[in-house]
Design an enzyme around this catalytic site. Structure first.
Site, PDB file in Angstrom:
ATOM      1  CE1 TYR A 134      -7.385  -8.342   7.150  1.00 30.16           C
ATOM      2  CE2 TYR A 134      -8.881  -8.682   8.996  1.00 30.16           C
ATOM      3  CZ  TYR A 134      -8.508  -7.988   7.853  1.00 30.16           C
ATOM      4  OH  TYR A 134      -9.281  -6.932   7.425  1.00 30.16           O
ATOM      5  CG  HIS A 167      -9.986 -11.311   4.550  1.00 26.85           C
ATOM      6  ND1 HIS A 167     -11.081 -10.833   5.230  1.00 26.85           N
ATOM      7  CD2 HIS A 167      -9.322 -10.222   4.106  1.00 26.85           C
ATOM      8  CE1 HIS A 167     -11.065  -9.507   5.216  1.00 26.85           C
ATOM      9  NE2 HIS A 167     -10.005  -9.110   4.529  1.00 26.85           N
ATOM     10  CG  HIS A 201     -11.242  -7.321  -0.207  1.00 26.51           C
ATOM     11  ND1 HIS A 201     -11.282  -8.672   0.046  1.00 26.51           N
ATOM     12  CD2 HIS A 201     -10.801  -6.739   0.943  1.00 26.51           C
ATOM     13  CE1 HIS A 201     -10.875  -8.906   1.288  1.00 26.51           C
ATOM     14  NE2 HIS A 201     -10.575  -7.749   1.851  1.00 26.51           N
ATOM     15  CG  HIS A 214      -6.140  -6.375   2.091  1.00 23.57           C
ATOM     16  ND1 HIS A 214      -5.710  -7.524   2.719  1.00 23.57           N
ATOM     17  CD2 HIS A 214      -7.455  -6.235   2.445  1.00 23.57           C
ATOM     18  CE1 HIS A 214      -6.705  -8.054   3.412  1.00 23.57           C
ATOM     19  NE2 HIS A 214      -7.777  -7.283   3.266  1.00 23.57           N
ATOM     20  CD  GLU A 215      -9.427  -2.795   1.825  1.00 24.79           C
ATOM     21  OE1 GLU A 215     -10.450  -3.342   1.344  1.00 24.79           O
ATOM     22  OE2 GLU A 215      -9.092  -2.941   3.013  1.00 24.79           O
TER      23      GLU A 215
END
Length: 261
Positions: free
Chosen positions: A218, A172, A166, A162-163
């Protein structure tokens, strides 16, 4: 002063990192690679003072957190591959380091992204360190670029992916430009002061469909003030989503399309 030593592997794909011996976490500090990113990030980032936007994105050093891929925040491609230099803080344990390494190596099998050890010739690189919470900058920022993965709460396969997404320039899923056709945002259930985490962005969706199974989505209770959903799927309000523990087919497709793999 503590001396910091860099292992130098100029231009060598990070498959060499697999040479680091694997070692399971001890019984008192098990590292669960199966937790979804939402739960890990929301718990780890609860109450931290680091200024973040959208829950786990550090404010850009040079630009607003718009779809930065349109303003030059992608990592450069050399030949067939996109080489992204990395340095992992030595303060991580071997087991913790292996979670990060395995998360990075997972990009190698399905994309043209290749993580390499940072050496003296690299100006721009990702610095993974056990900071406070789980967060990253959006896209290539230039120079030393922090990716915070605190030891207690952020070291999961899903969170690393996930990071890193980014850091590659991806936002997101629930804030993408076409989200209103797929989800409903229930502002009455959002923790006061956290409404900004749901602001829609004019993203470049790269011709990929909205994806409830994205590792960047999310879950439906994100930033809930009362245990009630903050996000609902319009076609099926009972749908549970945002539980991905690894990148989806669409996550991989976006990387490959953005970086012309």
């Amino acid at each position: 002063m503590v001396a910091v030593f860099f292992f130098v592997f100029l231009g060598i794909p990070m498959a060499r990192m697999a040479a680091v011996p694997l070692k399971a976490a001890d019984s008192e500090n098990q590292i669960n690679e199966g937790l979804d990113a939402t739960d890990a990030i929301s718990k780890a980032n609860a109450g931290i003072k680091t200024p973040l936007i959208y829950g786990d994105i550090a404010p850009s050093k040079n630009r607003n957190a718009v779809p930065c891929t349109a303003t030059g925040c992608t990592w450069p491609k050399s030949g067939s591959y996109v080489y992204v230099p990395v340095y992992i803080a030595p303060s991580y344990s071997v087991a913790e380091r292996n979670v990060i390494i395995n998360g990075l190596l997972s990009f190698h099998s399905s994309t043209c992204i290749r993580f390499v050890w940072k050496d003296s010739s690299h100006r721009d690189f990702l610095y993974f360190y056990p900071g406070t919470g789980c967060w990253s900058y959006l896209g290539r920022q230039g120079g030393l670029q922090q990716v915070s993965l605190q030891s207690n709460g952020c070291l999961y396969h899903s969170t690393v992916q996930h990071e890193v997404n980014h850091a590659l320039g991806f936002h997101h899923e629930q804030v993408r430009s076409d989200r209103d056709s797929y989800i409903q945002v229930l502002t009455q259930n959002i923790v006061p002061g956290q409404e900004h985490n749901f602001v829609k962005i004019a993203t470049n969706n790269l011709g990929t469909p909205y994806d409830f199974n994205s590792v960047m989505h999310y879950n439906k209770f994100a930033f809930s003030r009362n245990g009630q959903p903050t996000l609902l799927a319009k076609t099926n309000p009972s749908l549970d989503f945002g539980r991905a523990t690894t990148m989806s087919v669409n996550d991989i497709a976006r990387i490959n399309r953005l970086y012309k793999c």
